[in-house]
Design an enzyme around this catalytic site. Structure first.
Site, PDB file in Angstrom:
ATOM      1  N   HIS A 167       0.824  -1.204   0.000  1.00  0.00           N
ATOM      2  CA  HIS A 167       0.000   0.000   0.000  1.00  0.00           C
ATOM      3  C   HIS A 167       0.861   1.259   0.000  1.00  0.00           C
ATOM      4  O   HIS A 167       1.617   1.502   0.942  1.00  0.00           O
ATOM      5  CB  HIS A 167      -0.890  -0.027   1.249  1.00  0.00           C
ATOM      6  CG  HIS A 167      -1.864   1.089   1.355  1.00  0.00           C
ATOM      7  ND1 HIS A 167      -1.942   1.910   2.453  1.00  0.00           N
ATOM      8  CD2 HIS A 167      -2.833   1.517   0.508  1.00  0.00           C
ATOM      9  CE1 HIS A 167      -2.914   2.778   2.289  1.00  0.00           C
ATOM     10  NE2 HIS A 167      -3.472   2.568   1.116  1.00  0.00           N
ATOM     11  N   HIS A 199      -1.030  10.821  -2.069  1.00  0.00           N
ATOM     12  CA  HIS A 199      -2.323  10.397  -1.540  1.00  0.00           C
ATOM     13  C   HIS A 199      -3.254  11.560  -1.236  1.00  0.00           C
ATOM     14  O   HIS A 199      -4.405  11.579  -1.647  1.00  0.00           O
ATOM     15  CB  HIS A 199      -2.144   9.552  -0.279  1.00  0.00           C
ATOM     16  CG  HIS A 199      -3.436   9.148   0.359  1.00  0.00           C
ATOM     17  ND1 HIS A 199      -4.061   9.905   1.334  1.00  0.00           N
ATOM     18  CD2 HIS A 199      -4.242   8.075   0.146  1.00  0.00           C
ATOM     19  CE1 HIS A 199      -5.189   9.310   1.696  1.00  0.00           C
ATOM     20  NE2 HIS A 199      -5.328   8.203   0.998  1.00  0.00           N
TER      21      HIS A 199
END
Length: 289
Positions: free
Chosen positions: A38, A80
């Site tokens: 991730h 992100h």
């Protein structure tokens, strides 16, 4: 209704013997879930940086997840958050530019920022990579990409632009399309757009749609990728009873699992993939194939 939907409905309403078994027995004979790093191996290196890709490769992890957003001058960058505050020194370098949104800065300005010091001094000077730089590093390690289109409402046309960038870097050839690329988003409209623009690309929807809506998602998504806290063995089995747009059963990649006990739990549910900040911990918790 998709061909497998009748079985899905029966499973949801009546249950099956497999779903009544303990998780470890329900998974008997099933394939080991894919482990996906991730934002790279983000427990060990600053998220979404080339260092995090390198760390995933060092750990022997093939699949890497990232997040893609767009700069003011139209460059795709891997980050992100929709602002630069948390993972860079933007407040120091550009103190008068609050609220420091990605879309308000050029690619050259973002390239000046330190994206590693927040994580630790060993990573001081790490940069926010462009999507092209990120793909080049993955290619160097022969890795695979789970690409998330982040905040598509902020960036009209980002789906087409992302597909063009993938094509330019050779990621839409037969090899990558067959086994090395998935494009996902929390926005069903964005996932649908990717599928309509390039039907050969494997796609995933991030979320936990009601089972009553799965047939609709199966028209444009190959995966349903929910939070691990939102699923059960029943839900996973029901998802997998639907065929996606490429005629194969829908897959489930769940997130974000960072400990061994939860990894074993969701593996018992029958998930196809586990997205994790600590890919070595999850991999080592899973039974050998």
């Amino acid at each position: 209704m998709h061909a497998r939907a009748v079985a899905a409905t029966t499973t949801a309403l009546l249950g099956t013997a497999a779903l009544l078994l303990p998780a470890s027995q329900a998974r008997a004979g099933a394939e080991r879930p894919t482990v996906i790093a991730h934002r790279g191996a983000s427990t060990y290196a600053p998220e979404n940086t080339l260092a995090a890709v390198d760390k995933a490769a060092e750990l022997g992890i093939s699949w890497v997840e990232n997040d893609v957003q767009r700069t003011r001058d139209g460059e795709l960058v891997v980050l992100h958050d929709d602002n630069l505050k948390r993972t860079t020194d933007v407040e120091e370098v550009f103190p008068g530019r609050a609220p420091w949104k990605v879309k308000d800065f050029t690619a050259d300005e973002i390239a000046l920022l330190d994206a590693g010091s927040w994580f630790g001094p060993a990573y001081a000077g790490a940069r926010v990579p462009t999507l092209e730089q990120f793909m080049d590093r993955l290619e160097l390690h022969h890795q695979k990409l789970l690409l998330e289109i982040k905040n598509p409402d902020l960036y009209p046309g980002i789906e087409e632009q992302t597909l063009k960038a993938l094509a330019n870097e050779g990621w839409l050839d037969t090899d990558h399309l067959a086994s090395r690329l998935i494009v996902q988003s929390f926005s069903p409209d964005s996932v649908r757009t990717v599928h309509e623009l390039k039907p050969t690309v494997k796609t995933g929807f991030l979320g936990t749609p009601p089972t009553s809506e799965l047939a609709d998602y199966a028209d444009f998504a190959d995966q349903i990728n929910p939070s691990h806290s939102s699923i059960s063995s029943d839900y996973v089995a029901t998802v997998q009873e639907f065929d996606g747009p490429h005629g194969r059963p829908l897959e489930v990649f769940t997130w974000t699992v960072n400990d061994a006990d939860t990894a074993r739990l969701v593996a018992g549910y029958g998930v196809d993939g586990i997205i994790t900040n600590s890919p070595d911990v999850v991999r080592d918790a899973l039974p050998e194939e």
